[in-house]
Design an enzyme around this catalytic site. Sequence first.
Site, PDB file in Angstrom:
ATOM      1  N   HIS A  55     -23.563  56.187  58.595  1.00  0.00           N
ATOM      2  CA  HIS A  55     -22.329  56.378  57.823  1.00  0.00           C
ATOM      3  C   HIS A  55     -21.676  57.690  58.257  1.00  0.00           C
ATOM      4  CE1 HIS A  55     -19.674  55.779  54.429  1.00  0.00           C
ATOM      5  NE2 HIS A  55     -19.806  57.065  54.153  1.00  0.00           N
ATOM      6  N   LYS A  95     -22.138  34.195  50.581  1.00  0.00           N
ATOM      7  CA  LYS A  95     -22.880  35.225  51.325  1.00  0.00           C
ATOM      8  C   LYS A  95     -24.329  34.788  51.491  1.00  0.00           C
ATOM      9  CE  LYS A  95     -22.226  39.566  50.787  1.00  0.00           C
ATOM     10  NZ  LYS A  95     -22.156  40.995  50.565  1.00  0.00           N
ATOM     11  N   ASN A 125     -28.602  52.115  58.087  1.00  0.00           N
ATOM     12  CA  ASN A 125     -27.166  52.176  58.360  1.00  0.00           C
ATOM     13  C   ASN A 125     -26.798  53.583  58.806  1.00  0.00           C
ATOM     14  OD1 ASN A 125     -24.392  51.266  58.265  1.00  0.00           O
ATOM     15  ND2 ASN A 125     -24.160  52.419  56.371  1.00  0.00           N
ATOM     16  N   SER A 180     -19.859  51.023  69.774  1.00  0.00           N
ATOM     17  CA  SER A 180     -20.329  52.211  70.504  1.00  0.00           C
ATOM     18  C   SER A 180     -21.718  52.645  70.025  1.00  0.00           C
ATOM     19  CB  SER A 180     -19.322  53.356  70.408  1.00  0.00           C
ATOM     20  OG  SER A 180     -19.171  53.804  69.079  1.00  0.00           O
ATOM     21  N   MET A 225     -19.224  45.886  58.775  1.00  0.00           N
ATOM     22  CA  MET A 225     -18.363  46.159  57.632  1.00  0.00           C
ATOM     23  C   MET A 225     -18.559  45.179  56.470  1.00  0.00           C
ATOM     24  SD  MET A 225     -17.183  48.889  58.759  1.00  0.00           S
ATOM     25  CE  MET A 225     -16.036  49.303  57.471  1.00  0.00           C
ATOM     26  N   ARG A 226     -19.792  44.755  56.270  1.00  0.00           N
ATOM     27  CA  ARG A 226     -20.121  43.879  55.150  1.00  0.00           C
ATOM     28  C   ARG A 226     -21.246  44.503  54.345  1.00  0.00           C
ATOM     29  NH1 ARG A 226     -17.488  39.781  54.639  1.00  0.00           N
ATOM     30  NH2 ARG A 226     -16.205  39.141  56.359  1.00  0.00           N
TER      31      ARG A 226
END
Length: 192
Positions: free
Chosen positions: A112, A68, A110, A16, A93-94
């Site tokens: 949050h 990673k 980001n 979203s 979600m990393r």
Amino acid sequence: MAIKRKIAVFASGNGSNFEAIAKGCADGTINADLAVCVTDRPGAYVVERAARYGIPVVEFRPADFASKAEFETMLLGELRKHGVELICLAGYMRIIGDVLLDAYCGRIINIHPSLLPAFPGADAIGQAMRYGVKIYGVTVHYVDSTLDGGSIISQAAVEYDGNDREILESMIHEKEHALYPATVAGLVDSLS
């Protein structure tokens, strides 16, 4: 008019916030091209959202890589191929590792669902509800090597005195969908 910048959105699920940014790019409120969507969950709903906007998607499974650093090196190649100048994490979600942090220092942001520095990490809404706060919120911040500890760019409060998580999440998402595109718009205008 300023040069149109190229951005990427990383998402792991519904997307979203990806869509809020995509709409801003499409209608010109964000002076950028959303060049690519990156997801670590092939088939996530964000892939459908990206398809509706004609935005290319890089889908990968971290388990298919030895480390990673290996999958971030692949992602770095994709980002460079698309000319990406700013990375926007939106429900990704990393934890971002050294490969991307070094290549995009100061150019990864980001969103949050808390008023950082309160309630960093996973399940911030649940953490805040268990603590009993009455003012929740959202934060857009720079990503660094700490967990949700990078410099804060913008915040918005959400007042709620109930205990229905679904209602609260809806209120937080509504605030995110306004704050994140506005913040991205300001940042892309300031990129040099």
